[in-house]
Scaffold this motif. Sequence first.
Motif, PDB file in Angstrom:
ATOM      1  N   ARG A 129      56.057 -29.490 -25.592  1.00  0.00           N
ATOM      2  CA  ARG A 129      54.896 -30.338 -25.837  1.00  0.00           C
ATOM      3  C   ARG A 129      54.759 -30.605 -27.332  1.00  0.00           C
ATOM      4  O   ARG A 129      54.730 -29.674 -28.137  1.00  0.00           O
ATOM      5  N   VAL A 130      54.660 -31.878 -27.689  1.00  0.00           N
ATOM      6  CA  VAL A 130      54.513 -32.258 -29.097  1.00  0.00           C
ATOM      7  C   VAL A 130      53.109 -31.875 -29.549  1.00  0.00           C
ATOM      8  O   VAL A 130      52.123 -32.324 -28.951  1.00  0.00           O
ATOM      9  N   PRO A 131      52.954 -31.054 -30.574  1.00  0.00           N
ATOM     10  CA  PRO A 131      51.638 -30.539 -30.971  1.00  0.00           C
ATOM     11  C   PRO A 131      50.682 -31.644 -31.422  1.00  0.00           C
ATOM     12  O   PRO A 131      51.077 -32.582 -32.123  1.00  0.00           O
ATOM     13  N   LEU A 132      49.434 -31.518 -30.999  1.00  0.00           N
ATOM     14  CA  LEU A 132      48.370 -32.381 -31.495  1.00  0.00           C
ATOM     15  C   LEU A 132      47.966 -31.898 -32.884  1.00  0.00           C
ATOM     16  O   LEU A 132      47.691 -30.715 -33.081  1.00  0.00           O
ATOM     17  N   GLU A 133      47.929 -32.795 -33.829  1.00  0.00           N
ATOM     18  CA  GLU A 133      47.491 -32.454 -35.170  1.00  0.00           C
ATOM     19  C   GLU A 133      46.175 -33.158 -35.480  1.00  0.00           C
ATOM     20  O   GLU A 133      45.870 -34.210 -34.915  1.00  0.00           O
ATOM     21  N   ARG A 134      45.400 -32.573 -36.391  1.00  0.00           N
ATOM     22  CA  ARG A 134      44.091 -33.138 -36.710  1.00  0.00           C
ATOM     23  C   ARG A 134      44.195 -34.580 -37.175  1.00  0.00           C
ATOM     24  O   ARG A 134      43.354 -35.408 -36.850  1.00  0.00           O
ATOM     25  N   ARG A 135      45.242 -34.906 -37.916  1.00  0.00           N
ATOM     26  CA  ARG A 135      45.396 -36.263 -38.419  1.00  0.00           C
ATOM     27  C   ARG A 135      45.641 -37.260 -37.289  1.00  0.00           C
ATOM     28  O   ARG A 135      45.439 -38.458 -37.470  1.00  0.00           O
ATOM     29  N   HIS A 136      46.067 -36.768 -36.127  1.00  0.00           N
ATOM     30  CA  HIS A 136      46.274 -37.650 -34.980  1.00  0.00           C
ATOM     31  C   HIS A 136      44.962 -37.989 -34.280  1.00  0.00           C
ATOM     32  O   HIS A 136      44.928 -38.837 -33.376  1.00  0.00           O
ATOM     33  N   LEU A 137      43.871 -37.320 -34.657  1.00  0.00           N
ATOM     34  CA  LEU A 137      42.583 -37.525 -34.009  1.00  0.00           C
ATOM     35  C   LEU A 137      41.657 -38.403 -34.842  1.00  0.00           C
ATOM     36  O   LEU A 137      40.456 -38.460 -34.603  1.00  0.00           O
ATOM     37  N   THR A 138      42.221 -39.088 -35.823  1.00  0.00           N
ATOM     38  CA  THR A 138      41.442 -40.002 -36.658  1.00  0.00           C
ATOM     39  C   THR A 138      41.894 -41.441 -36.402  1.00  0.00           C
ATOM     40  O   THR A 138      43.066 -41.692 -36.076  1.00  0.00           O
ATOM     41  N   GLY A 139      40.953 -42.383 -36.555  1.00  0.00           N
ATOM     42  CA  GLY A 139      41.276 -43.791 -36.349  1.00  0.00           C
ATOM     43  C   GLY A 139      41.697 -44.093 -34.925  1.00  0.00           C
ATOM     44  O   GLY A 139      42.639 -44.861 -34.705  1.00  0.00           O
TER      45      GLY A 139
END
Length: 260
Positions: A129-139
């Motif tokens: 599973r490709v990790p969710l990063e905080r920067r992916h939760l913006t915009g």
Amino acid sequence: MIQFRFASLATLLLLACAPARAADVDARASYILTLGGINIASMDVGLTDDGASYAVDLSANVTGLGAVVASGTAKANTTGRSSGSQLVARTFGLQTRANGDNFKIDVTFSGGDVDSFKVEPPIIDNYDRVPLERRHLTGVTDFLSAFLLRGNGLDKSLCQRRVGIFTGVERFNVELSFAGTDEATSPRTGYQGPVVLCSVNYKPVSGHFTSSDITTYLADNDRIVVWYAPLGETGYFIPYRVLLGTSMGDLSMVLTSMRP
């Protein structure tokens, strides 16, 4: 998880609409989904907008298709702020039920970023599973609001957009591009008249599994097309037809009725 992916795909295919003006809107549309010419689901979508806030609700009954698609139900809803030409999501929810299993997602947004999200039961992070990063939760926005299109007419500008989407499980980007114009003529559907064709390009970012056949297929597929039709005189534009080519035949969604 399989039922969630189907609900996500079906909802992704259900590119809805939003108002181009601040007039009150209370509309409904119904669709039939087929796979290889066989009916697998029916969906009803409701949209309201009072010029300041909007809400979309979707309900689907999935009849299933053997081991390919499990029978069950799916419900999704989103709310947000309607301001000028922008829709800003506040909440998103999804519930599915299949084979006695329940799956639920709740997401809240603030200013275009994810504020919080909860998944029940939780997704297990396997090695692929490709990790969710905080920067992916913006915009980002939810996958209902992401496709709420509004404009001043049936032209190529409807298809010229790129959006980041967070489902509560995955982050991906979708790009729409102009593919042409056509005329809807079938009396068996909910609309007859001019339509605009948009091609859809899906790009996974994180949260997905690298071993997922669905993710790989969507990312490599260059045959995802949406035919948009006007929702009466409201300034909304909704899908008349959606087509996704698969190895099992075309996955198609067709508008069967609408009430502006």
